[in-house]
Design a protein around this motif. Structure first.
Motif, PDB file in Angstrom:
ATOM      1  N   ASP A 175     -16.605   0.197   7.869  1.00 12.12           N
ATOM      2  CA  ASP A 175     -17.014   1.306   7.016  1.00 12.12           C
ATOM      3  C   ASP A 175     -15.852   2.258   6.719  1.00 12.12           C
ATOM      4  O   ASP A 175     -15.938   3.072   5.796  1.00 12.12           O
ATOM      5  N   LYS A 179     -11.321   1.685   2.637  1.00 13.71           N
ATOM      6  CA  LYS A 179     -11.452   2.080   1.233  1.00 13.71           C
ATOM      7  C   LYS A 179     -11.635   0.814   0.391  1.00 13.71           C
ATOM      8  O   LYS A 179     -11.225  -0.274   0.818  1.00 13.71           O
ATOM      9  N   PRO A 180     -12.199   0.924  -0.801  1.00  9.88           N
ATOM     10  CA  PRO A 180     -12.219  -0.241  -1.693  1.00  9.88           C
ATOM     11  C   PRO A 180     -10.790  -0.741  -1.936  1.00  9.88           C
ATOM     12  O   PRO A 180      -9.875   0.050  -2.154  1.00  9.88           O
ATOM     13  N   LYS A 194     -11.757  -5.179   1.190  1.00  4.19           N
ATOM     14  CA  LYS A 194     -13.033  -4.518   0.888  1.00  4.19           C
ATOM     15  C   LYS A 194     -13.253  -4.524  -0.621  1.00  4.19           C
ATOM     16  O   LYS A 194     -12.392  -4.103  -1.385  1.00  4.19           O
ATOM     17  N   THR A 215     -14.788  -3.428  -4.236  1.00  3.78           N
ATOM     18  CA  THR A 215     -15.203  -2.187  -4.873  1.00  3.78           C
ATOM     19  C   THR A 215     -16.716  -2.257  -5.101  1.00  3.78           C
ATOM     20  O   THR A 215     -17.213  -3.261  -5.603  1.00  3.78           O
ATOM     21  N   LYS A 267       0.839  -1.212   0.000  1.00  4.59           N
ATOM     22  CA  LYS A 267       0.000   0.000   0.000  1.00  4.59           C
ATOM     23  C   LYS A 267       0.873   1.261   0.000  1.00  4.59           C
ATOM     24  O   LYS A 267       0.897   2.027   0.965  1.00  4.59           O
ATOM     25  N   ASN A 290      -2.841   5.069   3.852  1.00  8.75           N
ATOM     26  CA  ASN A 290      -3.326   5.578   5.128  1.00  8.75           C
ATOM     27  C   ASN A 290      -3.637   4.362   5.994  1.00  8.75           C
ATOM     28  O   ASN A 290      -4.562   3.602   5.693  1.00  8.75           O
ATOM     29  N   GLN A 331     -13.288   8.921   8.462  1.00  9.84           N
ATOM     30  CA  GLN A 331     -11.952   8.644   7.918  1.00  9.84           C
ATOM     31  C   GLN A 331     -11.970   7.379   7.062  1.00  9.84           C
ATOM     32  O   GLN A 331     -12.770   6.471   7.289  1.00  9.84           O
ATOM     33  N   GLN A 332     -11.067   7.322   6.093  1.00 10.82           N
ATOM     34  CA  GLN A 332     -10.950   6.156   5.214  1.00 10.82           C
ATOM     35  C   GLN A 332      -9.511   5.650   5.235  1.00 10.82           C
ATOM     36  O   GLN A 332      -8.563   6.451   5.196  1.00 10.82           O
ATOM     37  N   TYR A 333      -9.363   4.329   5.281  1.00 13.63           N
ATOM     38  CA  TYR A 333      -8.043   3.716   5.423  1.00 13.63           C
ATOM     39  C   TYR A 333      -7.805   2.648   4.360  1.00 13.63           C
ATOM     40  O   TYR A 333      -8.731   1.987   3.899  1.00 13.63           O
ATOM     41  N   ASP A 334      -6.529   2.490   4.030  1.00 13.64           N
ATOM     42  CA  ASP A 334      -6.092   1.470   3.078  1.00 13.64           C
ATOM     43  C   ASP A 334      -5.770   0.156   3.772  1.00 13.64           C
ATOM     44  O   ASP A 334      -5.598  -0.873   3.101  1.00 13.64           O
ATOM     45  N   ALA A 354      -8.983  -2.097   0.381  1.00 12.52           N
ATOM     46  CA  ALA A 354      -8.235  -2.014   1.638  1.00 12.52           C
ATOM     47  C   ALA A 354      -8.231  -3.350   2.376  1.00 12.52           C
ATOM     48  O   ALA A 354      -9.132  -4.173   2.216  1.00 12.52           O
TER      49      ALA A 354
END
Length: 194
Positions: free
Chosen positions: A135, A138-139, A191, A193, A44, A48, A113-116, A141
């Motif tokens: 939730d 991220k797609p 996750k 897409t 990654k 994040n 917030q969004q995480y990898d 992740a």
């Protein structure tokens, strides 16, 4: 093939390990798990990252070792004594943000917030507030948990919680899931897409 780790350990690992033993912390992630965390982190670039449950920073050191210089890691724990060990040995890394906070409070404050990559190594994000943390993915992740095989330090009734958690994860249609009966028992989910 043998399971022995032959790669270099993170520079701070041995000092953190010694301080961990001196502090009496017994819930650290297994070295094989940490090696996997490092490998997945390397996939990654510029990512994040989130670690729920810093402990003393042993797994944190491995995640940092796998990250590139553009990535960042937020790691939280509610125990200031143990978190101070991570701060002492890893706090100078500008990619790392350590927070001493209750898991529920942190999740509620950071819902958008969004995480990898999320390594959930504490109750919140694993047994509590699972939906809220998933939730945050991220797609594409990774969501990673360990200690899913029976452990000597599990309290009465915990095995049932672990079984139920796996069942809940298996029923989700937004995750691709792999269960590994290796190390302490690892689950890796990605996750999908939408």
């Amino acid at each position: 093939m043998i399971e022995e780790i032959r790669q270099n350990y993170p520079e701070a690992y041995l000092a953190i390990d010694e301080a961990t033993k001196d502090a009496g912390f017994t819930m650290a992630s297994a070295t094989m798990t940490c090696s996997l965390l490092q490998t997945l982190a390397a996939s990654k670039p510029g990512g994040n990252f989130l670690e729920l449950g810093t402990g003393t920073g042993l797994s944190t050191a491995w995640i940092l070792e796998g990250m590139d210089q553009q990535a960042n890691l937020t790691s939280i724990d509610n125990d200031a004594q143990f978190l101070s060990i991570a701060e002492r040995f890893l706090g100078q890394d500008s990619r790392l943000k350590l927070e001493c906070i209750e898991g529920e409070d942190w999740v509620l404050q950071n819902k958008g917030q969004q995480y990898d990559y999320i390594f959930a190594d504490t109750w919140h994000g694993k047994y509590l507030m699972l939906d809220e943390v998933l939730d945050m993915l991220k797609p594409g992740a990774f969501y990673i948990i360990d200690d899913m095989l029976p452990q000597e330090n599990w309290p009465e009734g915990h095995a049932e919680k672990a079984i139920r958690l796996i069942e809940v994860l298996e029923q989700r249609d937004d995750l691709v899931l792999t269960k590994q009966c290796w190390a302490t028992g690892i689950v890796i989910a990605t996750k999908k897409t939408p």
